[in-house]
Design a protein around this motif. Structure first.
Motif, PDB file in Angstrom:
ATOM      1  N   ILE A 128       0.838  -1.201   0.000  1.00 27.22           N
ATOM      2  CA  ILE A 128       0.000   0.000   0.000  1.00 27.22           C
ATOM      3  C   ILE A 128       0.870   1.248   0.000  1.00 27.22           C
ATOM      4  N   LYS A 129       0.511   2.188  -0.891  1.00 23.81           N
ATOM      5  CA  LYS A 129       1.201   3.471  -0.972  1.00 23.81           C
ATOM      6  C   LYS A 129       0.157   4.574  -1.065  1.00 23.81           C
ATOM      7  N   VAL A 130       0.488   5.744  -0.574  1.00 20.18           N
ATOM      8  CA  VAL A 130      -0.399   6.902  -0.671  1.00 20.18           C
ATOM      9  C   VAL A 130      -0.710   7.166  -2.142  1.00 20.18           C
ATOM     10  N   GLY A 131      -1.984   7.392  -2.449  1.00 19.74           N
ATOM     11  CA  GLY A 131      -2.410   7.668  -3.821  1.00 19.74           C
ATOM     12  C   GLY A 131      -2.931   6.449  -4.566  1.00 19.74           C
ATOM     13  N   GLU A 132      -2.701   5.255  -4.019  1.00 18.55           N
ATOM     14  CA  GLU A 132      -3.175   4.040  -4.678  1.00 18.55           C
ATOM     15  C   GLU A 132      -4.635   3.771  -4.345  1.00 18.55           C
ATOM     16  N   LYS A 133      -5.312   3.084  -5.270  1.00 15.52           N
ATOM     17  CA  LYS A 133      -6.683   2.666  -5.011  1.00 15.52           C
ATOM     18  C   LYS A 133      -6.647   1.311  -4.316  1.00 15.52           C
ATOM     19  N   VAL A 134      -7.489   1.183  -3.288  1.00  9.99           N
ATOM     20  CA  VAL A 134      -7.585  -0.066  -2.540  1.00  9.99           C
ATOM     21  C   VAL A 134      -9.046  -0.447  -2.352  1.00  9.99           C
ATOM     22  N   LYS A 135      -9.250  -1.723  -2.125  1.00  9.98           N
ATOM     23  CA  LYS A 135     -10.569  -2.242  -1.784  1.00  9.98           C
ATOM     24  C   LYS A 135     -10.480  -2.701  -0.335  1.00  9.98           C
ATOM     25  N   VAL A 136     -11.404  -2.225   0.501  1.00  7.39           N
ATOM     26  CA  VAL A 136     -11.382  -2.526   1.929  1.00  7.39           C
ATOM     27  C   VAL A 136     -12.671  -3.254   2.313  1.00  7.39           C
ATOM     28  N   ALA A 137     -12.521  -4.411   2.930  1.00 10.82           N
ATOM     29  CA  ALA A 137     -13.645  -5.116   3.540  1.00 10.82           C
ATOM     30  C   ALA A 137     -13.573  -4.791   5.023  1.00 10.82           C
ATOM     31  N   TYR A 138     -14.709  -4.429   5.617  1.00  8.54           N
ATOM     32  CA  TYR A 138     -14.676  -3.993   7.012  1.00  8.54           C
ATOM     33  C   TYR A 138     -15.978  -4.307   7.737  1.00  8.54           C
ATOM     34  N   ASP A 139     -15.895  -4.274   9.051  1.00  7.79           N
ATOM     35  CA  ASP A 139     -17.047  -4.390   9.939  1.00  7.79           C
ATOM     36  C   ASP A 139     -17.091  -3.130  10.786  1.00  7.79           C
ATOM     37  N   MET A 140     -18.269  -2.733  11.191  1.00  9.77           N
ATOM     38  CA  MET A 140     -18.415  -1.616  12.117  1.00  9.77           C
ATOM     39  C   MET A 140     -18.390  -2.172  13.534  1.00  9.77           C
ATOM     40  N   ILE A 141     -17.459  -1.713  14.343  1.00 13.81           N
ATOM     41  CA  ILE A 141     -17.362  -2.077  15.753  1.00 13.81           C
ATOM     42  C   ILE A 141     -17.660  -0.784  16.519  1.00 13.81           C
ATOM     43  N   GLY A 142     -18.889  -0.652  16.976  1.00 17.21           N
ATOM     44  CA  GLY A 142     -19.315   0.623  17.557  1.00 17.21           C
ATOM     45  C   GLY A 142     -19.324   1.660  16.461  1.00 17.21           C
ATOM     46  N   LYS A 143     -18.530   2.722  16.629  1.00 12.94           N
ATOM     47  CA  LYS A 143     -18.431   3.768  15.610  1.00 12.94           C
ATOM     48  C   LYS A 143     -17.149   3.663  14.796  1.00 12.94           C
ATOM     49  N   LYS A 144     -16.379   2.594  15.021  1.00 16.50           N
ATOM     50  CA  LYS A 144     -15.097   2.432  14.333  1.00 16.50           C
ATOM     51  C   LYS A 144     -15.211   1.436  13.180  1.00 16.50           C
ATOM     52  N   HIS A 145     -14.413   1.695  12.141  1.00 17.23           N
ATOM     53  CA  HIS A 145     -14.323   0.793  10.996  1.00 17.23           C
ATOM     54  C   HIS A 145     -13.171  -0.176  11.247  1.00 17.23           C
ATOM     55  N   GLN A 146     -13.470  -1.455  11.375  1.00 15.28           N
ATOM     56  CA  GLN A 146     -12.445  -2.483  11.585  1.00 15.28           C
ATOM     57  C   GLN A 146     -12.260  -3.225  10.271  1.00 15.28           C
ATOM     58  N   ALA A 147     -11.120  -3.005   9.614  1.00 16.25           N
ATOM     59  CA  ALA A 147     -10.844  -3.669   8.341  1.00 16.25           C
ATOM     60  C   ALA A 147     -10.614  -5.156   8.558  1.00 16.25           C
ATOM     61  N   THR A 148     -11.195  -5.966   7.680  1.00 21.28           N
ATOM     62  CA  THR A 148     -10.954  -7.399   7.719  1.00 21.28           C
ATOM     63  C   THR A 148     -10.043  -7.832   6.588  1.00 21.28           C
TER      64      THR A 148
END
Length: 85
Positions: free
Chosen positions: A59-79
């Motif tokens: 991962i580098k700044v400026g790159e496109k990524v796909k993120v799978a995540y769950d919401m834990i309270g108000k936080k995004h937890q990436a899986t």
């Protein structure tokens, strides 16, 4: 008794299948990535906490990524985080 077990089995199967679809996915451009703090921020300002077992796919700044995540309270937890094509 058999009817009760069948009903419980059916309810369990429905509950487990809906939990499998609880994860959300998004695609975005990386604004910041901190491998030590295990955080990833996208250009839209959304910050994702990465798991301790996270393996950086380059991962580098400026790159496109796909993120799978769950919401834990108000936080995004990436899986999972993968480079978008």
């Amino acid at each position: 008794m058999r009817a009760l077990l069948t009903s419980l089995t059916l309810i369990s199967a429905i509950s487990l299948s809906s939990a499998a679809f609880a994860a959300s996915t998004t695609t975005g451009t990386v604004r910041a990535f901190d491998a030590k703090a295990l955080t990833l921020t996208l250009k839209d300002g959304t910050r994702y906490m990465l798991p301790a077992s996270f393996k950086d796919p380059g991962i580098k700044v400026g790159e496109k990524v796909k993120v799978a995540y769950d919401m834990i309270g108000k936080k995004h937890q990436a899986t999972a985080v993968t480079l978008a094509q």
